[in-house]
Design an enzyme around this catalytic site. Structure first.
Site, PDB file in Angstrom:
ATOM      1  N   ASP A 164       0.814  -1.215   0.000  1.00 50.16           N
ATOM      2  CA  ASP A 164       0.000   0.000   0.000  1.00 50.16           C
ATOM      3  C   ASP A 164       0.846   1.264   0.000  1.00 50.16           C
ATOM      4  O   ASP A 164       2.070   1.210   0.185  1.00 50.16           O
ATOM      5  CB  ASP A 164      -0.967  -0.014   1.202  1.00 50.16           C
ATOM      6  CG  ASP A 164      -0.296  -0.431   2.504  1.00 50.16           C
ATOM      7  OD1 ASP A 164       0.944  -0.368   2.582  1.00 50.16           O
ATOM      8  OD2 ASP A 164      -1.009  -0.816   3.433  1.00 50.16           O
ATOM      9  N   GLU A 175      -9.647  -1.889   5.268  1.00 52.12           N
ATOM     10  CA  GLU A 175     -10.337  -1.594   6.521  1.00 52.12           C
ATOM     11  C   GLU A 175     -11.561  -2.503   6.686  1.00 52.12           C
ATOM     12  O   GLU A 175     -12.016  -3.130   5.716  1.00 52.12           O
ATOM     13  CB  GLU A 175     -10.767  -0.126   6.506  1.00 52.12           C
ATOM     14  CG  GLU A 175      -9.608   0.873   6.458  1.00 52.12           C
ATOM     15  CD  GLU A 175      -8.865   1.014   7.790  1.00 52.12           C
ATOM     16  OE1 GLU A 175      -8.824   0.044   8.571  1.00 52.12           O
ATOM     17  OE2 GLU A 175      -8.319   2.105   8.030  1.00 52.12           O
TER      18      GLU A 175
HETATM   19  C1  GLP Z   1      -0.565   0.212   8.726  1.00 48.10           C
HETATM   20  C2  GLP Z   1      -0.246  -0.533   7.408  1.00 48.10           C
HETATM   21  C3  GLP Z   1      -0.411  -2.012   7.576  1.00 48.10           C
HETATM   22  C4  GLP Z   1       0.186  -2.400   8.911  1.00 48.10           C
HETATM   23  C5  GLP Z   1      -0.665  -1.863  10.023  1.00 48.10           C
HETATM   24  C6  GLP Z   1      -0.053  -2.032  11.386  1.00 48.10           C
HETATM   25  O1  GLP Z   1      -1.494   1.202   8.637  1.00 48.10           O
HETATM   26  N1  GLP Z   1      -0.968  -0.117   6.261  1.00 48.10           N
HETATM   27  O2  GLP Z   1       0.205  -2.702   6.494  1.00 48.10           O
HETATM   28  O3  GLP Z   1       0.228  -3.794   9.030  1.00 48.10           O
HETATM   29  O4  GLP Z   1      -1.086  -0.555   9.780  1.00 48.10           O
HETATM   30  O5  GLP Z   1       0.985  -1.137  11.600  1.00 48.10           O
HETATM   31  P1  GLP Z   1       2.078  -1.344  12.710  1.00 48.10           P
HETATM   32  O6  GLP Z   1       2.911  -2.490  12.285  1.00 48.10           O
HETATM   33  O7  GLP Z   1       2.872  -0.060  12.737  1.00 48.10           O
HETATM   34  O8  GLP Z   1       1.356  -1.612  13.976  1.00 48.10           O
END
Ligand code: GLP
Length: 261
Positions: free
Chosen positions: A67, A143
């Protein structure tokens, strides 16, 4: 689903990096799906170490990131382009042309998304997709409510995700872009193997829902119950509310000697 519980994020990340490294050694032209966020950082650090100290070769590997925020250019410090250069690509021998990340500045989002799917297919599909999980159960930026059949497309982030990711934007959720391009859940499910990492108590509820709750679009990661080769790497706090945690540990302790990760 294979649930693998380690004591610390570092141990889990090293185990994940070994799985990636084994794939790359067995299939030097492997196609990897990559994630951003805080969770995969120790895994990327270990891959960099393996590249430097153990000759892990990325010269024929191709990557596709999950993404990117819309409206952030590749030089923006919070863009996922910047993240990937800083934490992985600049430290390994992957050719730049083999790396793919959604273009947050594209002027034609639907056309870009169709082309991203085409490029993944032309590369032969994803051999292994690395994933984190949002506290609301999102994977990539899919989401709650995202269709299980979805492909790469625009999504609007939830308020919860804007709040979660505000820590990368001076703590101000209004600075987090509200839109992104993300691989769809259908895109992720097509990966031949999925490796999801989740660490810390803030992920425990999402992990419990994903592993032991009903399969529902309200918790997108729960679709991984339908993936034939999904490995879930957890630290103890992220596994704390799993009803069958003892069983998952028991399974690992009693693994036949011929089984590999
Ligand atoms: C983000 C990303 C995801 C990620 C998630 C968790 O927004 N788009 O790919 O897995 O949220 O993030 P984190 O690893 O910083 O907790």
């Amino acid at each position: 689903m294979e649930i693998i519980i380690h004591d610390t994020p570092q141990e889990a990340a090293v185990a994940g990096a070994r799985m990636v490294a084994r794939l790359v050694r067995e299939k030097p032209e492997a196609v990897l799906g990559l994630a951003t966020g805080g969770t995969p950082l120790p895994l990327y650090r270990e891959l960099v170490r393996m590249h430097r100290e153990e000759d892990l070769d990325f010269s024929r590997v191709t990557t596709f990131n999950l993404d990117e925020y819309l409206s952030l250019g590749p030089e923006h410090p919070q863009s996922y382009h910047h993240f990937m250069r800083e934490h992985l690509f600049e430290h390994i021998n992957i050719p730049k042309e083999n790396t793919h990340i959604p273009d947050g500045m594209t002027l034609d989002v639907p056309a870009f998304c169709r082309d991203y799917e085409r490029r993944i297919a032309e590369a032969g599909g994803l051999d292994l997709q690395i994933l984190g999980i949002g506290s609301d159960g999102h994977i990539g930026f899919n989401e709650p409510g995202s269709s299980f059949a979805s492909r790469t497309r625009i999504k609007t982030l939830t308020r919860e995700t804007l709040q979660d990711n505000a820590r990368f934007f001076d703590g101000d959720p209004t600075l987090v872009p509200r839109h992104c391009i993300t691989m769809g859940i259908g895109t992720i499910m097509d990966a031949r193997c999925v490796l999801l990492l989740a660490f810390g108590p803030g992920k425990a509820d999402a992990v419990a829902g994903m592993v032991e709750g009903p399969v529902t679009a309200s918790l997108p990661a729960s679709i991984l119950q339908h993936h034939s080769t999904a490995k879930i790497l957890l630290d103890s706090p992220a596994a704390a509310t799993l009803q069958r945690a003892d069983y998952y540990r028991w399974v690992r302790e009693n693994r036949p000697s011929w089984q590999q990760d």
